[in-house]
Design a protein around this motif. Structure first.
Motif, PDB file in Angstrom:
ATOM      1  N   ASN A 164       0.837  -1.198   0.000  1.00 58.27           N
ATOM      2  CA  ASN A 164       0.000   0.000   0.000  1.00 58.27           C
ATOM      3  C   ASN A 164       0.868   1.241   0.000  1.00 58.27           C
ATOM      4  OD1 ASN A 164      -2.502  -1.459   0.217  1.00 58.27           O
ATOM      5  ND2 ASN A 164      -2.019  -1.843   2.366  1.00 58.27           N
ATOM      6  N   LYS A 165       0.517   2.216  -0.826  1.00 57.03           N
ATOM      7  CA  LYS A 165       1.357   3.406  -0.946  1.00 57.03           C
ATOM      8  C   LYS A 165       0.581   4.564  -1.549  1.00 57.03           C
ATOM      9  CE  LYS A 165       3.169   2.014  -5.494  1.00 57.03           C
ATOM     10  NZ  LYS A 165       2.301   0.818  -5.607  1.00 57.03           N
TER      11      LYS A 165
ATOM     12  N   LYS B 235      -2.813  14.728   5.253  1.00 56.04           N
ATOM     13  CA  LYS B 235      -2.241  15.874   5.974  1.00 56.04           C
ATOM     14  C   LYS B 235      -1.258  16.632   5.090  1.00 56.04           C
ATOM     15  CE  LYS B 235       0.285  17.065  10.212  1.00 56.04           C
ATOM     16  NZ  LYS B 235      -0.694  18.086  10.681  1.00 56.04           N
ATOM     17  N   LEU B 236      -0.397  15.894   4.383  1.00 53.56           N
ATOM     18  CA  LEU B 236       0.585  16.540   3.510  1.00 53.56           C
ATOM     19  C   LEU B 236      -0.086  17.235   2.333  1.00 53.56           C
ATOM     20  CD1 LEU B 236       3.410  13.833   3.482  1.00 53.56           C
ATOM     21  CD2 LEU B 236       3.505  16.087   4.547  1.00 53.56           C
TER      22      LEU B 236
ATOM     23  N   VAL C 241       4.703   7.576   0.409  1.00 49.26           N
ATOM     24  CA  VAL C 241       4.267   7.110   1.720  1.00 49.26           C
ATOM     25  C   VAL C 241       3.854   5.654   1.544  1.00 49.26           C
ATOM     26  CG1 VAL C 241       2.736   7.502   3.683  1.00 49.26           C
ATOM     27  CG2 VAL C 241       3.418   9.436   2.240  1.00 49.26           C
ATOM     28  N   HIS C 242       4.683   4.764   2.043  1.00 45.67           N
ATOM     29  CA  HIS C 242       4.503   3.334   1.823  1.00 45.67           C
ATOM     30  C   HIS C 242       4.281   2.644   3.161  1.00 45.67           C
ATOM     31  CE1 HIS C 242       5.547  -0.814   0.650  1.00 45.67           C
ATOM     32  NE2 HIS C 242       5.354  -0.443  -0.614  1.00 45.67           N
ATOM     33  N   GLU C 243       3.658   1.495   3.150  1.00 40.71           N
ATOM     34  CA  GLU C 243       3.414   0.761   4.385  1.00 40.71           C
ATOM     35  C   GLU C 243       4.703   0.382   5.102  1.00 40.71           C
ATOM     36  OE1 GLU C 243       2.925  -3.833   2.960  1.00 40.71           O
ATOM     37  OE2 GLU C 243       1.214  -2.521   2.593  1.00 40.71           O
TER      38      GLU C 243
ATOM     39  N   GLN D 242      -3.265   4.648   8.269  1.00 40.86           N
ATOM     40  CA  GLN D 242      -2.205   5.595   8.618  1.00 40.86           C
ATOM     41  C   GLN D 242      -1.598   6.236   7.377  1.00 40.86           C
ATOM     42  OE1 GLN D 242       0.079   2.770  10.999  1.00 40.86           O
ATOM     43  NE2 GLN D 242      -0.319   3.968  12.854  1.00 40.86           N
ATOM     44  N   ILE D 243      -1.448   5.446   6.314  1.00 37.36           N
ATOM     45  CA  ILE D 243      -0.950   5.997   5.048  1.00 37.36           C
ATOM     46  C   ILE D 243      -1.884   7.080   4.541  1.00 37.36           C
ATOM     47  CG2 ILE D 243      -0.493   5.474   2.607  1.00 37.36           C
ATOM     48  CD1 ILE D 243       0.412   2.687   3.520  1.00 37.36           C
ATOM     49  N   GLU D 244      -3.177   6.834   4.618  1.00 34.26           N
ATOM     50  CA  GLU D 244      -4.175   7.803   4.167  1.00 34.26           C
ATOM     51  C   GLU D 244      -4.141   9.077   5.012  1.00 34.26           C
ATOM     52  OE1 GLU D 244      -7.895   5.765   4.203  1.00 34.26           O
ATOM     53  OE2 GLU D 244      -7.433   4.525   2.442  1.00 34.26           O
ATOM     54  N   VAL D 245      -3.990   8.916   6.335  1.00 33.12           N
ATOM     55  CA  VAL D 245      -3.940  10.078   7.230  1.00 33.12           C
ATOM     56  C   VAL D 245      -2.715  10.933   6.948  1.00 33.12           C
ATOM     57  CG1 VAL D 245      -3.646  10.802   9.640  1.00 33.12           C
ATOM     58  CG2 VAL D 245      -5.291   9.006   9.071  1.00 33.12           C
TER      59      VAL D 245
END
Length: 254
Positions: A44-45, A185-186, A67-69, A178-181
């Motif tokens: 997931n990324k 945010k970024l 942003v990767h798992e 967490q990746i989505e959050v």
């Protein structure tokens, strides 16, 4: 460009190059982004580009982030040709083209600043991040630091192979949520806008002016003398301009 990499959709074909080329710097970022999006990296990324993270009196512009798992991979693209020389802690690196030397900011230190800013902004430990400095396939990395667990320097054509190897042995540290959050945010707070880009350009211009010799136009660099550190003209001994050093903790090229 390698034909096999083009056929595998890991590098843009010649038509895509023509349609997407604006300038050397922009195209270097495009080539890295293209490989990340089409390289079929497992896990997931989310891939983000042109992120402006608040930093001191301005912001830090990050070329690309994955942003990767298994971690946050931060990419600094250098679409340079020529022979590349540099040490891990040197302020400047050198590239040689047709016998002429050209100097540029140490990209390892540059990306190190990006990662510190991101870690502080996201409130994550530095161990979550990996730095990738990616040079053009037209370059020759004659003398650069060996790759480490947290920092990698290579050419664009070898990037995916390196990433696949690292991802194969790293353990997941982020969930999909967490990746989505993190990505949200970024994107929401640091995504590129006209005003952010304008302010960033203004800030970088101010920094460059601060470190430009007023007498000959060369760059001012840190030197050490009898009474400690000072700023001296890079054109020395032809130019002997000096000035007292100020707090430069926030003046990394960002």
């Amino acid at each position: 460009m390698g034909l096999w990499a083009i056929l595998k959709r890991e590098q843009p074909n010649y038509l895509e190059v023509l349609l997407n080329y604006k300038n050397a710097g922009q195209f270097g970022e495009y080539a890295v982004e293209y490989a990340l999006k089409n390289g079929k990296l497992k896990g997931n990324k989310t891939i983000l580009k042109n992120i402006y993270v608040p930093y001191k009196q301005g912001d830090s512009e990050v070329d690309l982030i994955m942003v990767h798992e298994k971690g946050i991979f931060v990419f600094e693209s250098k679409n340079y040709k020529g022979w590349i020389f540099g040490e891990e802690k040197e302020y400047e690196w050198t590239r040689i083209i047709k016998g002429k030397k050209h100097h540029f900011r140490n990209p390892i230190l540059q990306n190190e600043t990006h990662i510190k800013v991101l870690a502080e902004f996201l409130r994550l430990p530095l161990e979550c991040f990996v730095s990738y400095v990616v040079f053009s396939n037209r370059s020759v990395l004659k003398s650069v630091p060996n790759n480490s667990h947290q920092a990698v320097v290579l050419k664009c054509g070898k990037m995916l192979k390196s990433l696949r190897k690292r991802l194969r042995y790293k353990k997941p540290i982020f969930t999909r949520q967490q990746i989505e959050v993190i990505s949200q945010k970024l994107q929401t707070e640091c995504g590129e806008t006209f005003e952010k880009k304008k302010e960033h350009i203004k800030y970088v211009q101010q920094l460059r002016k601060k470190y430009t010799c007023p007498e000959c136009g060369n760059m001012l660099v840190k030197r050490t003398g009898k009474y400690g550190e000072f700023l001296g003209c890079k054109g020395y001994p032809n130019c002997t301009f000096t000035k007292d050093i100020e707090d430069t903790s926030q003046d990394d090229e960002i």
